[in-house]
Design an enzyme around this catalytic site. Structure first.
Site, PDB file in Angstrom:
ATOM      1  N   LYS A  53       0.808  -1.222   0.000  1.00 13.20           N
ATOM      2  CA  LYS A  53       0.000   0.000   0.000  1.00 13.20           C
ATOM      3  C   LYS A  53       0.843   1.276   0.000  1.00 13.20           C
ATOM      4  CE  LYS A  53      -4.394  -1.427   0.360  1.00 13.20           C
ATOM      5  NZ  LYS A  53      -5.507  -0.960  -0.487  1.00 13.20           N
ATOM      6  N   SER A 305       1.514  -9.694  -0.527  1.00 18.07           N
ATOM      7  CA  SER A 305       1.165  -8.277  -0.397  1.00 18.07           C
ATOM      8  C   SER A 305       1.470  -7.644   0.947  1.00 18.07           C
ATOM      9  CB  SER A 305      -0.320  -8.086  -0.714  1.00 18.07           C
ATOM     10  OG  SER A 305      -1.115  -8.881   0.143  1.00 18.07           O
TER      11      SER A 305
END
Length: 333
Positions: A53, A305
């Site tokens: 992110k 991720s």
């Protein structure tokens, strides 16, 4: 026409250079042996904030005008985007407010606060948190940086795809965690732009997979947000979705769903076989390979991720050999 194309992703790569880590792409001997082809792990879990992110948030913040930054920044988050925005805002010396639901794990809430952001806990869903974001924009004039449905955020996440294509131009399959679609849309745009023959598959959980249900319906739909080991994949895609729904519809080759037991096995395998601490959302690509839910034909890249998992939950999962008990953490945490 793709809403966020290759040119915009290349611009994002230049913009965030030196502020975001170029993460490792490491060969997994264990998964390669299981699949019969080279399998590499793209370790976004090694970012300073523990997840991919940081790319999208940094690109979005740096793309703002000085006036927009001065007003302060606000977002809704299941944890990792909030942490990334707090990090990017702190680097620019601006105020940030992160709205989160009561379903967000405490470790992720604490991590956002530790970076200096103001945290607002609102309701029990991302939709509830988003309502608070809209109020703050309307009443206090803050600048919203959405967690996924934003062109600059998507372009930032797409830089992962550029790094994969540059490092492994022989890649034939990329497995990407799928939630609101910012990561999947960005990576798919980059991969299809650089390696048009490669397939990109989105991986999500059976419990509350909003993008999957929206793609099935042919339009964005509301899906009940449920507790899951892959908590970072929770939340809706927004009924007024502008970018990610269409991009995922047009660019993803398939979407695969996983049970809680399968996700837990992915977390455990990442630790035992790869030496990596990985959260549920970060483990779904590994889990999909272990469960043989994807058709592997050639060199494969799994996007890992994030690593931001509660320590006690992680210990329970990795110390459990019984597959039926692996998902108990989602009930006990």
């Amino acid at each position: 026409m793709i809403a966020v194309g290759l040119d915009r992703i290349v611009q994002a790569q230049d913009r965030i250079a030196g502020r975001v880590r170029r993460t490792p792409l490491t060969l997994s001997s264990s998964l390669s042996a299981r699949c019969g082809v080279p399998v590499h792990l793209k370790l976004e879990s090694h970012q300073p904030t523990g997840s991919f992110k940081l790319r999208g948030a940094t690109n979005a913040v740096l793309s703002l005008s000085d006036e927009a930054r001065r007003r302060g920044l606000v977002t809704a988050s299941t944890g990792n985007h909030g942490r990334a925005l707090a990090h990017a805002a702190k680097a620019e010396g601006v105020r940030s407010v992160v709205c989160m639901s009561a379903l967000v794990p405490a470790n992720k809430v604490d991590a956002v606060r530790a970076l200096g952001a103001e945290v607002r806990i609102v309701g029990r869903s991302q939709d509830d948190a988003q309502e608070e974001v809209e109020r703050l924009v309307r009443e206090e004039g803050l600048t919203a940086i959405p967690p996924f449905d934003h062109a600059d955020v998507i372009a930032g996440q797409g830089t992962i795809g550029l790094e994969i294509a540059e490092a492994r131009p022989d890649t034939e399959l990329v497995l990407v965690p799928l939630s609101g679609g910012g990561l999947a849309a960005g990576i798919a745009a980059a991969i299809k732009g650089k390696l048009p023959r490669a397939r990109v598959i989105g991986i999500s959980m059976e419990r509350g997979a909003a993008m999957y249900e929206s793609l099935r319906a042919g339009r964005p739909v509301v899906v009940e947000e449920l507790e899951t080991l892959a908590d970072s994949l929770g939340g809706g895609i927004g009924l007024e979705n502008r970018y990610t729904f269409a991009m995922c519809r047009d660019l993803l080759d398939d979407v695969v769903l996983l049970s809680e037991e399968e996700i837990a096995e992915g977390i455990r395998h990442a630790f035992v076989a790869e030496g990596e601490i990985v959260e549920g959302a970060g483990a779904v690509g590994i889990a999909a390979l272990l469960a043989k839910k994807v058709d592997v034909r050639g060199p494969t890249v799994v996007v890992v991720s994030g690593r931001n998992i509660d320590e006690a939950l992680h210990r329970r999962i990795v110390n459990t050999d019984n597959k039926a008990a692996l998902s108990a953490g989602v009930r006990d945490r």
